[in-house]
Design an enzyme around this catalytic site. Structure first.
Site, PDB file in Angstrom:
ATOM      1  N   GLY A 184      39.963 -15.930  -9.275  1.00 52.44           N
ATOM      2  CA  GLY A 184      39.347 -16.806 -10.282  1.00 52.44           C
ATOM      3  C   GLY A 184      40.172 -16.882 -11.554  1.00 52.44           C
ATOM      4  O   GLY A 184      39.651 -16.769 -12.656  1.00 52.44           O
ATOM      5  N   TYR A 209      22.544 -13.012 -10.432  1.00 54.27           N
ATOM      6  CA  TYR A 209      23.787 -12.683 -11.156  1.00 54.27           C
ATOM      7  C   TYR A 209      23.776 -11.215 -11.589  1.00 54.27           C
ATOM      8  O   TYR A 209      24.750 -10.484 -11.385  1.00 54.27           O
ATOM      9  CB  TYR A 209      23.908 -13.611 -12.377  1.00 54.27           C
ATOM     10  CG  TYR A 209      25.170 -13.431 -13.184  1.00 54.27           C
ATOM     11  CD1 TYR A 209      26.390 -13.937 -12.726  1.00 54.27           C
ATOM     12  CD2 TYR A 209      25.157 -12.769 -14.411  1.00 54.27           C
ATOM     13  CE1 TYR A 209      27.559 -13.780 -13.470  1.00 54.27           C
ATOM     14  CE2 TYR A 209      26.314 -12.614 -15.167  1.00 54.27           C
ATOM     15  CZ  TYR A 209      27.513 -13.123 -14.688  1.00 54.27           C
ATOM     16  OH  TYR A 209      28.664 -12.961 -15.431  1.00 54.27           O
TER      17      TYR A 209
HETATM   18  P1  NAP Z   1      34.650 -19.424 -15.523  1.00 53.98           P
HETATM   19  O1  NAP Z   1      35.288 -19.952 -16.751  1.00 53.98           O
HETATM   20  O2  NAP Z   1      33.462 -20.105 -14.963  1.00 53.98           O
HETATM   21  O3  NAP Z   1      35.780 -19.291 -14.376  1.00 53.98           O
HETATM   22  C1  NAP Z   1      35.425 -18.843 -13.103  1.00 53.98           C
HETATM   23  C2  NAP Z   1      36.665 -18.678 -12.267  1.00 53.98           C
HETATM   24  O4  NAP Z   1      36.270 -18.213 -10.975  1.00 53.98           O
HETATM   25  C3  NAP Z   1      37.419 -19.962 -12.042  1.00 53.98           C
HETATM   26  O5  NAP Z   1      38.793 -19.691 -12.048  1.00 53.98           O
HETATM   27  C4  NAP Z   1      36.971 -20.407 -10.651  1.00 53.98           C
HETATM   28  O6  NAP Z   1      37.961 -21.137  -9.938  1.00 53.98           O
HETATM   29  C5  NAP Z   1      36.818 -19.057  -9.993  1.00 53.98           C
HETATM   30  N1  NAP Z   1      35.957 -19.120  -8.819  1.00 53.98           N
HETATM   31  C6  NAP Z   1      34.674 -19.525  -8.736  1.00 53.98           C
HETATM   32  N2  NAP Z   1      34.227 -19.417  -7.481  1.00 53.98           N
HETATM   33  C7  NAP Z   1      35.258 -18.924  -6.749  1.00 53.98           C
HETATM   34  C8  NAP Z   1      35.433 -18.592  -5.392  1.00 53.98           C
HETATM   35  N3  NAP Z   1      34.439 -18.754  -4.522  1.00 53.98           N
HETATM   36  N4  NAP Z   1      36.627 -18.110  -4.981  1.00 53.98           N
HETATM   37  C9  NAP Z   1      37.654 -17.962  -5.836  1.00 53.98           C
HETATM   38  N5  NAP Z   1      37.539 -18.263  -7.158  1.00 53.98           N
HETATM   39  C10 NAP Z   1      36.361 -18.736  -7.592  1.00 53.98           C
HETATM   40  O7  NAP Z   1      34.194 -17.901 -15.698  1.00 53.98           O
HETATM   41  P2  NAP Z   1      34.520 -16.840 -16.853  1.00 53.98           P
HETATM   42  O8  NAP Z   1      33.518 -17.012 -17.936  1.00 53.98           O
HETATM   43  O9  NAP Z   1      35.964 -16.828 -17.164  1.00 53.98           O
HETATM   44  O10 NAP Z   1      34.121 -15.502 -16.096  1.00 53.98           O
HETATM   45  C11 NAP Z   1      35.048 -14.748 -15.336  1.00 53.98           C
HETATM   46  C12 NAP Z   1      34.363 -13.494 -14.835  1.00 53.98           C
HETATM   47  O11 NAP Z   1      33.852 -12.758 -15.941  1.00 53.98           O
HETATM   48  C13 NAP Z   1      33.167 -13.786 -13.920  1.00 53.98           C
HETATM   49  O12 NAP Z   1      33.082 -12.814 -12.918  1.00 53.98           O
HETATM   50  C14 NAP Z   1      31.984 -13.654 -14.864  1.00 53.98           C
HETATM   51  O13 NAP Z   1      30.808 -13.325 -14.190  1.00 53.98           O
HETATM   52  C15 NAP Z   1      32.468 -12.526 -15.770  1.00 53.98           C
HETATM   53  N6  NAP Z   1      31.824 -12.483 -17.073  1.00 53.98           N
HETATM   54  C16 NAP Z   1      31.885 -13.549 -17.916  1.00 53.98           C
HETATM   55  C17 NAP Z   1      31.256 -13.458 -19.154  1.00 53.98           C
HETATM   56  C18 NAP Z   1      31.295 -14.593 -20.137  1.00 53.98           C
HETATM   57  O14 NAP Z   1      30.609 -14.474 -21.159  1.00 53.98           O
HETATM   58  N7  NAP Z   1      32.062 -15.627 -19.927  1.00 53.98           N
HETATM   59  C19 NAP Z   1      30.572 -12.288 -19.507  1.00 53.98           C
HETATM   60  C20 NAP Z   1      30.544 -11.224 -18.612  1.00 53.98           C
HETATM   61  C21 NAP Z   1      31.169 -11.330 -17.397  1.00 53.98           C
HETATM   62  P3  NAP Z   1      37.876 -22.763  -9.806  1.00 53.98           P
HETATM   63  O15 NAP Z   1      38.233 -23.284 -11.131  1.00 53.98           O
HETATM   64  O16 NAP Z   1      38.888 -23.114  -8.793  1.00 53.98           O
HETATM   65  O17 NAP Z   1      36.465 -23.062  -9.408  1.00 53.98           O
END
Ligand code: NAP
Length: 248
Positions: A13, A156
């Site tokens: 991701g 989640y």
């Molecule tokens: P994001 O901006 O929504 O990006 C998600 C990423 O995951 C994208 O690169 C997407 O690729 C990829 N992805 C989604 N489904 C996938 C799959 N089935 N196989 C491979 N790749 C996949 O998310 P983010 O906010 O950066 O979050 C990243 C991680 O941190 C996640 O695990 C999230 O739960 C965790 N997190 C985030 C926050 C926050 O506040 N943002 C807080 C705590 C934890 P595509 O673009 O190709 O779909």
């Protein structure tokens, strides 16, 4: 990172958000970074451009982390091409939010499949390669809500809490081979995921964050890079919070 030999890292991701920042940070610290994504090749290419801008290098690899056969095929390719994998960051994640009683079966299965099962498939395949080289770093990106719970996010939260347990079990199995496994639990970080939240929700969040702001993806990325370095060899099985004091 150490520093003597170039490390090969896979970040799932990594086309956007936290994953992109982690990929860029690992590259800045000297790793060759494999950028996994599921559906956004253009965005993944932007990550590669960001990596090259900091003087690093990498490549794209598209596969859905919840597909066991696709994961094994990807790891076979990594083995053939690079002969090793030193760092795995299980970052790919999705969120299907809503009240418990309105949650569909599919919301549960999809969220658990991508967030938890995907990390298991990749972790298992990575461990195979790391055991051979007797060095490895696995980082599972959990969340503060996996530690403290959150209304409206049952699947989640379950997936993120599951990652914490999986991290500990894997850490115990792999410690004797110089492979550390840790979870990083970010609070609210400015990315596409949190941009989708409305102003009222964001205002509520601010009241709960002592530091008084959302975090930056780069701050999470630097923590991950440290945990992937030789300096972090004695840290394993831990869940390291990065949440502005939201949960202590
Ligand atoms: P994001 O901006 O929504 O990006 C998600 C990423 O995951 C994208 O690169 C997407 O690729 C990829 N992805 C989604 N489904 C996938 C799959 N089935 N196989 C491979 N790749 C996949 O998310 P983010 O906010 O950066 O979050 C990243 C991680 O941190 C996640 O695990 C999230 O739960 C965790 N997190 C985030 C926050 C926050 O506040 N943002 C807080 C705590 C934890 P595509 O673009 O190709 O779909």
């Amino acid at each position: 990172m150490s520093d003597s030999k170039r490390k090969i890292a896979l970040v799932t991701g990594a086309s956007r958000g936290i994953g992109r920042s982690i990929a860029t940070s690992l590259a800045k610290h000297g790793a060759f970074v494999i950028i996994n994504f599921s559906s956004s090749p253009d965005a993944a290419n932007e990550t590669l451009a960001a990596i090259r801008e900091v003087g690093g290098d990498g490549e794209l690899m598209q596969f859905p982390v919840q597909d066991s056969a696709a994961v094994d095929k990807a790891f076979d390719e990594i083995k053939t091409k690079h002969g090793q994998l030193d760092i795995l960051v299980n970052n790919a994640g999705i969120s299907r939010d809503g009240l418990l009683l309105r949650m569909k079966d599919e919301d549960w299965t999809q969220t658990l499949a991508v967030n938890l099962q995907g990390a298991f498939f990749c972790g298992r395949a990575a461990a195979k390669l790391m055991l051979k080289s007797r060095w490895g770093r696995i980082i599972n990106i959990s969340s503060v809500v996996g530690e403290m719970g959150n209304a409206g996010q049952v699947p989640y939260v379950a997936s993120k809490a599951g990652l914490i347990g999986m991290t500990k079990a894997m850490a115990k199995e792999l410690a004797s081979r110089n492979i550390t496994v840790n979870a990083v639990a970010p609070g609210f970080i400015e990315t596409d995921m949190t941009a989708a939240l409305d102003e009222k929700v964001r205002a509520e969040h601010m009241k709960a964050i002592p530091v008084g702001r959302y975090g930056h993806a780069e701050e999470v990325a630097e923590l991950v890079s440290f945990l992937c370095s030789d300096s972090a060899a004695y840290i394993t099985g831990q869940t390291v919070g990065i949440n502005g004091g939201m949960y202590m």
